[in-house]
Design a protein around this motif. Structure first.
Motif, PDB file in Angstrom:
ATOM      1  N   GLY A  13       0.835  -1.208   0.000  1.00  0.00           N
ATOM      2  CA  GLY A  13       0.000   0.000   0.000  1.00  0.00           C
ATOM      3  C   GLY A  13       0.862   1.247   0.000  1.00  0.00           C
ATOM      4  N   ALA A  14       0.707   2.054  -1.062  1.00  0.00           N
ATOM      5  CA  ALA A  14       1.410   3.351  -1.138  1.00  0.00           C
ATOM      6  C   ALA A  14       0.499   4.374  -0.466  1.00  0.00           C
ATOM      7  N   SER A  15       0.456   4.287   0.855  1.00  0.00           N
ATOM      8  CA  SER A  15      -0.589   4.987   1.609  1.00  0.00           C
ATOM      9  C   SER A  15      -0.107   6.276   2.265  1.00  0.00           C
ATOM     10  N   THR A  16      -1.074   7.048   2.716  1.00  0.00           N
ATOM     11  CA  THR A  16      -0.790   8.274   3.460  1.00  0.00           C
ATOM     12  C   THR A  16      -0.212   7.953   4.838  1.00  0.00           C
ATOM     13  N   VAL A  37       8.114  -1.255  -1.752  1.00  0.00           N
ATOM     14  CA  VAL A  37       6.708  -0.857  -1.655  1.00  0.00           C
ATOM     15  C   VAL A  37       5.950  -1.507  -2.807  1.00  0.00           C
ATOM     16  N   ALA A  38       4.726  -1.942  -2.533  1.00  0.00           N
ATOM     17  CA  ALA A  38       3.856  -2.475  -3.588  1.00  0.00           C
ATOM     18  C   ALA A  38       2.600  -1.629  -3.665  1.00  0.00           C
ATOM     19  N   SER A  39       2.258  -1.256  -4.889  1.00  0.00           N
ATOM     20  CA  SER A  39       1.033  -0.517  -5.165  1.00  0.00           C
ATOM     21  C   SER A  39       0.306  -1.252  -6.280  1.00  0.00           C
ATOM     22  N   ALA A  43       3.112   3.211 -11.642  1.00  0.00           N
ATOM     23  CA  ALA A  43       3.547   4.613 -11.573  1.00  0.00           C
ATOM     24  C   ALA A  43       3.539   5.099 -10.125  1.00  0.00           C
ATOM     25  N   ARG A  44       2.470   4.719  -9.382  1.00  0.00           N
ATOM     26  CA  ARG A  44       2.395   5.183  -7.989  1.00  0.00           C
ATOM     27  C   ARG A  44       3.497   4.514  -7.145  1.00  0.00           C
ATOM     28  N   ALA A  45       3.753   3.244  -7.414  1.00  0.00           N
ATOM     29  CA  ALA A  45       4.831   2.556  -6.675  1.00  0.00           C
ATOM     30  C   ALA A  45       6.166   3.239  -6.933  1.00  0.00           C
ATOM     31  N   ILE A  75       0.948  -3.596   6.189  1.00  0.00           N
ATOM     32  CA  ILE A  75      -0.186  -3.534   5.257  1.00  0.00           C
ATOM     33  C   ILE A  75      -1.059  -2.337   5.589  1.00  0.00           C
ATOM     34  N   SER A  76      -1.111  -1.382   4.655  1.00  0.00           N
ATOM     35  CA  SER A  76      -1.936  -0.189   4.898  1.00  0.00           C
ATOM     36  C   SER A  76      -2.700   0.202   3.631  1.00  0.00           C
ATOM     37  N   THR A  77      -3.232  -0.819   2.986  1.00  0.00           N
ATOM     38  CA  THR A  77      -4.145  -0.607   1.864  1.00  0.00           C
ATOM     39  C   THR A  77      -5.537  -0.309   2.424  1.00  0.00           C
ATOM     40  N   LYS A 100      -5.747  -1.387  10.973  1.00  0.00           N
ATOM     41  CA  LYS A 100      -7.123  -1.598  11.417  1.00  0.00           C
ATOM     42  C   LYS A 100      -8.057  -0.963  10.419  1.00  0.00           C
ATOM     43  N   PRO A 101      -9.308  -1.298  10.339  1.00  0.00           N
ATOM     44  CA  PRO A 101      -9.842  -2.533  10.861  1.00  0.00           C
ATOM     45  C   PRO A 101      -9.221  -3.700  10.098  1.00  0.00           C
ATOM     46  N   LEU A 102      -8.991  -4.814  10.783  1.00  0.00           N
ATOM     47  CA  LEU A 102      -8.302  -5.928  10.124  1.00  0.00           C
ATOM     48  C   LEU A 102      -9.019  -6.355   8.860  1.00  0.00           C
ATOM     49  N   HIS A 164      -7.335  15.856   2.496  1.00  0.00           N
ATOM     50  CA  HIS A 164      -6.557  14.867   1.730  1.00  0.00           C
ATOM     51  C   HIS A 164      -6.967  13.434   2.067  1.00  0.00           C
ATOM     52  N   LEU A 165      -7.762  13.237   3.124  1.00  0.00           N
ATOM     53  CA  LEU A 165      -8.248  11.881   3.444  1.00  0.00           C
ATOM     54  C   LEU A 165      -9.728  11.705   3.093  1.00  0.00           C
ATOM     55  N   GLN A 166     -10.305  12.701   2.456  1.00  0.00           N
ATOM     56  CA  GLN A 166     -11.737  12.611   2.120  1.00  0.00           C
ATOM     57  C   GLN A 166     -11.923  11.826   0.822  1.00  0.00           C
ATOM     58  N   LEU A 181     -15.925   2.075  11.435  1.00  0.00           N
ATOM     59  CA  LEU A 181     -14.774   1.192  11.169  1.00  0.00           C
ATOM     60  C   LEU A 181     -13.463   1.964  11.205  1.00  0.00           C
ATOM     61  N   ASP A 182     -13.544   3.288  11.031  1.00  0.00           N
ATOM     62  CA  ASP A 182     -12.307   4.067  11.022  1.00  0.00           C
ATOM     63  C   ASP A 182     -11.897   4.516  12.423  1.00  0.00           C
ATOM     64  N   ILE A 183     -12.845   5.042  13.190  1.00  0.00           N
ATOM     65  CA  ILE A 183     -12.490   5.667  14.476  1.00  0.00           C
ATOM     66  C   ILE A 183     -13.014   4.870  15.672  1.00  0.00           C
TER      67      ILE A 183
HETATM   68  P1  NDP Z   1      -4.817   6.139   1.648  1.00  0.00           P
HETATM   69  O1  NDP Z   1      -6.061   6.484   0.945  1.00  0.00           O
HETATM   70  O2  NDP Z   1      -3.734   7.155   1.738  1.00  0.00           O
HETATM   71  O3  NDP Z   1      -4.162   4.833   1.032  1.00  0.00           O
HETATM   72  C1  NDP Z   1      -4.907   3.642   0.825  1.00  0.00           C
HETATM   73  C2  NDP Z   1      -4.701   3.140  -0.579  1.00  0.00           C
HETATM   74  O4  NDP Z   1      -5.227   4.094  -1.471  1.00  0.00           O
HETATM   75  C3  NDP Z   1      -3.242   2.981  -0.952  1.00  0.00           C
HETATM   76  O5  NDP Z   1      -2.809   1.691  -0.633  1.00  0.00           O
HETATM   77  C4  NDP Z   1      -3.235   3.269  -2.430  1.00  0.00           C
HETATM   78  O6  NDP Z   1      -3.359   2.088  -3.199  1.00  0.00           O
HETATM   79  C5  NDP Z   1      -4.495   4.068  -2.682  1.00  0.00           C
HETATM   80  N1  NDP Z   1      -4.111   5.428  -3.086  1.00  0.00           N
HETATM   81  C6  NDP Z   1      -3.344   6.295  -2.406  1.00  0.00           C
HETATM   82  N2  NDP Z   1      -3.192   7.432  -3.104  1.00  0.00           N
HETATM   83  C7  NDP Z   1      -3.880   7.258  -4.249  1.00  0.00           C
HETATM   84  C8  NDP Z   1      -4.118   8.052  -5.380  1.00  0.00           C
HETATM   85  N3  NDP Z   1      -3.592   9.276  -5.485  1.00  0.00           N
HETATM   86  N4  NDP Z   1      -4.896   7.556  -6.369  1.00  0.00           N
HETATM   87  C9  NDP Z   1      -5.428   6.336  -6.268  1.00  0.00           C
HETATM   88  N5  NDP Z   1      -5.221   5.535  -5.209  1.00  0.00           N
HETATM   89  C10 NDP Z   1      -4.469   5.985  -4.229  1.00  0.00           C
HETATM   90  O7  NDP Z   1      -5.264   5.595   3.082  1.00  0.00           O
HETATM   91  P2  NDP Z   1      -4.730   5.842   4.544  1.00  0.00           P
HETATM   92  O8  NDP Z   1      -3.255   5.885   4.601  1.00  0.00           O
HETATM   93  O9  NDP Z   1      -5.438   6.964   5.152  1.00  0.00           O
HETATM   94  O10 NDP Z   1      -5.254   4.483   5.258  1.00  0.00           O
HETATM   95  C11 NDP Z   1      -4.718   3.234   4.866  1.00  0.00           C
HETATM   96  C12 NDP Z   1      -5.019   2.189   5.940  1.00  0.00           C
HETATM   97  O11 NDP Z   1      -4.441   2.604   7.161  1.00  0.00           O
HETATM   98  C13 NDP Z   1      -6.506   1.960   6.243  1.00  0.00           C
HETATM   99  O12 NDP Z   1      -6.671   0.611   6.610  1.00  0.00           O
HETATM  100  C14 NDP Z   1      -6.746   2.851   7.459  1.00  0.00           C
HETATM  101  O13 NDP Z   1      -7.828   2.395   8.253  1.00  0.00           O
HETATM  102  C15 NDP Z   1      -5.426   2.727   8.188  1.00  0.00           C
HETATM  103  N6  NDP Z   1      -5.068   3.899   8.998  1.00  0.00           N
HETATM  104  C16 NDP Z   1      -4.631   3.680  10.273  1.00  0.00           C
HETATM  105  C17 NDP Z   1      -4.241   4.712  11.072  1.00  0.00           C
HETATM  106  C18 NDP Z   1      -3.700   4.424  12.433  1.00  0.00           C
HETATM  107  O14 NDP Z   1      -3.349   5.351  13.136  1.00  0.00           O
HETATM  108  N7  NDP Z   1      -3.582   3.197  12.852  1.00  0.00           N
HETATM  109  C19 NDP Z   1      -4.308   6.103  10.610  1.00  0.00           C
HETATM  110  C20 NDP Z   1      -4.712   6.220   9.216  1.00  0.00           C
HETATM  111  C21 NDP Z   1      -5.080   5.141   8.460  1.00  0.00           C
HETATM  112  P3  NDP Z   1      -2.086   1.414  -3.868  1.00  0.00           P
HETATM  113  O15 NDP Z   1      -1.315   0.866  -2.746  1.00  0.00           O
HETATM  114  O16 NDP Z   1      -2.659   0.385  -4.768  1.00  0.00           O
HETATM  115  O17 NDP Z   1      -1.339   2.486  -4.552  1.00  0.00           O
END
Ligand code: NDP
Length: 340
Positions: A13-16, A37-39, A43-45, A75-77, A100-102, A164-166, A181-183
């Motif tokens: 997960g290329a996550s925030t 990292v796996a996406s 391009a995103r990876a 894992i943070s997809t 979470k959530p698992l 940015h998280l909306q 499920l989030d909070i």
């Molecule tokens: P994001 O939306 O940032 O990332 C989730 C997925 O969205 C990524 O894996 C990515 O997929 C995809 N993505 C990201 N950017 C783009 C984009 N520009 N265009 C298209 N797809 C995109 O989610 P969060 O980081 O907010 O949350 C991820 C996980 O982490 C969730 O399970 C959440 O519940 C959890 N979380 C936990 C927190 C904690 O404190 N424990 C806090 C915040 C989140 P790909 O990998 O395929 O690129």
């Protein structure tokens, strides 16, 4: 794992959250590095890897799992993907720290825990709040008897979801969106941690006020009863910028109050109020995420359990799902009983 071995982490997960907190938390551990990292998008990876100085970039999870430099995955997809990714990681012999959530249902979450146990890999759930100095101090006070018998808890976790998280949180039910499920899932874990008790039933009412669509909720008030008789009230939202956060545990001899503590940041205050008056209780703040990763790394070395195990993730999910169901049906819902 040997204490002095270099451990490579793969991000699924290329996550925030990885960018904002977890890459730094992993790199803060001696001998640990983020190596891939796996996406779902090549391009995103590549962009993510370049931006964060990560050597390997893959456009599929199985490619990352085949990388011999990866021993551990984070894992943070989005939430609907966690199940298959955890199971695949376990089958590849990788240790797993999962967000979470698992999963979206309990059967899947239990399956994930079993898959890791069967494969002999460590599994943890990234419930960061257990690692806060404030919550650890509150737990110490409550379990040490400072407030007598704990009777009530109030959790204030209504915030504003940053722009940015909306995304999927407010419009993708299939990705496990919605504030519960989030909070609420974090509230459930935090209360279990502080109280050392299990939620047994839930009631609640939810709201879709402004951000959430597609039948998802962006606010909720819920009440939980715990197996020690304590009743807890939760207020969680994505829609209110100025409410402030906190947690209160009220006992028959005193109250412990955490202000500004339902947060990702190492901030907040703890107050104890009893027959002797009110005083601030000192805490030494430290990064919640770095501490959580440190506990996970210790577990990899065979030193104890992660702060929140896979089973803890099952329990918090069971509670969140009970709240979802209580809100949907308007009835009192039993939290699924404790089992792996
Ligand atoms: P994001 O939306 O940032 O990332 C989730 C997925 O969205 C990524 O894996 C990515 O997929 C995809 N993505 C990201 N950017 C783009 C984009 N520009 N265009 C298209 N797809 C995109 O989610 P969060 O980081 O907010 O949350 C991820 C996980 O982490 C969730 O399970 C959440 O519940 C959890 N979380 C936990 C927190 C904690 O404190 N424990 C806090 C915040 C989140 P790909 O990998 O395929 O690129």
């Amino acid at each position: 794992m040997e204490a002095n071995m270099q451990i490579g982490w793969g991000l699924i997960g290329a996550s925030t959250i990885a960018a904002e907190h977890m890459i730094g938390a992993i790199r803060a551990q001696h001998g640990h590095e983020v190596v891939a990292v796996a996406s779902s998008s090549a391009a995103r990876a590549n962009d993510y890897a370049a931006k964060h100085g990560i050597a390997g970039a893959y456009d599929a999870v199985d490619k990352l799992l085949a990388d011999p430099a990866v021993q551990v995955v984070y894992i943070s997809t989005t939430n609907e993907l966690h199940r298959d990714q955890v199971i695949a990681a376990a089958a590849s012999g990788k240790h797993v720290l999962c967000e979470k959530p698992l999963a979206l249902n309990l059967e899947d979450a239990r399956h994930m825990v079993r898959a890791c146990a069967d494969a002999g890999v460590v599994m943890a759930t990234n419930h960061h709040l257990r690692n806060a100095a404030t919550h650890r101090k509150i737990r110490e006070l409550v379990q040490g008897g400072s407030i007598g018998r704990p009777l009530f808890a109030r959790v204030f976790h209504a915030v504003y979801l940053p722009p940015h998280l909306q995304g999927w949180r407010i419009d993708k039910p299939a990705a496990g969106g919605g504030v519960i499920l989030d909070i609420s899932v974090h509230d459930a874990d935090t209360l279990r941690f502080i109280l050392g008790a299990e939620p047994v039933e839930a009631v609640g009412m939810s709201q879709s006020a402004s951000l959430a669509r597609e039948g998802l909720e962006d606010g909720v008030m819920a009440v939980l009863r715990f197996d020690n008789g304590l009743v807890a009230q939760l207020h969680d939202a994505f829609t209110v910028p100025f409410a402030g956060t906190g947690i209160e545990i009220h006992g028959d001899q005193g109250s412990v109050i955490g202000r500004n503590v339902m947060t990702q940041r190492p901030v907040g205050d703890v107050l104890l109020r009893d027959a002797h008056g009110e005083r601030a209780v000192p805490v030494e703040h430290e990064s919640l995420y770095a501490r959580g990763v440190a506990g996970f790394c210790a577990a990899l070395r065979g030193e104890g359990q992660p702060a929140a195990t896979g089973l803890d993730g099952v329990r918090s999910l069971a509670t969140a799902l009970a709240i979802v169901e209580a809100c949907r049906t308007g009835s009192r819902v039993r939290v699924a009983p404790l089992q792996a």
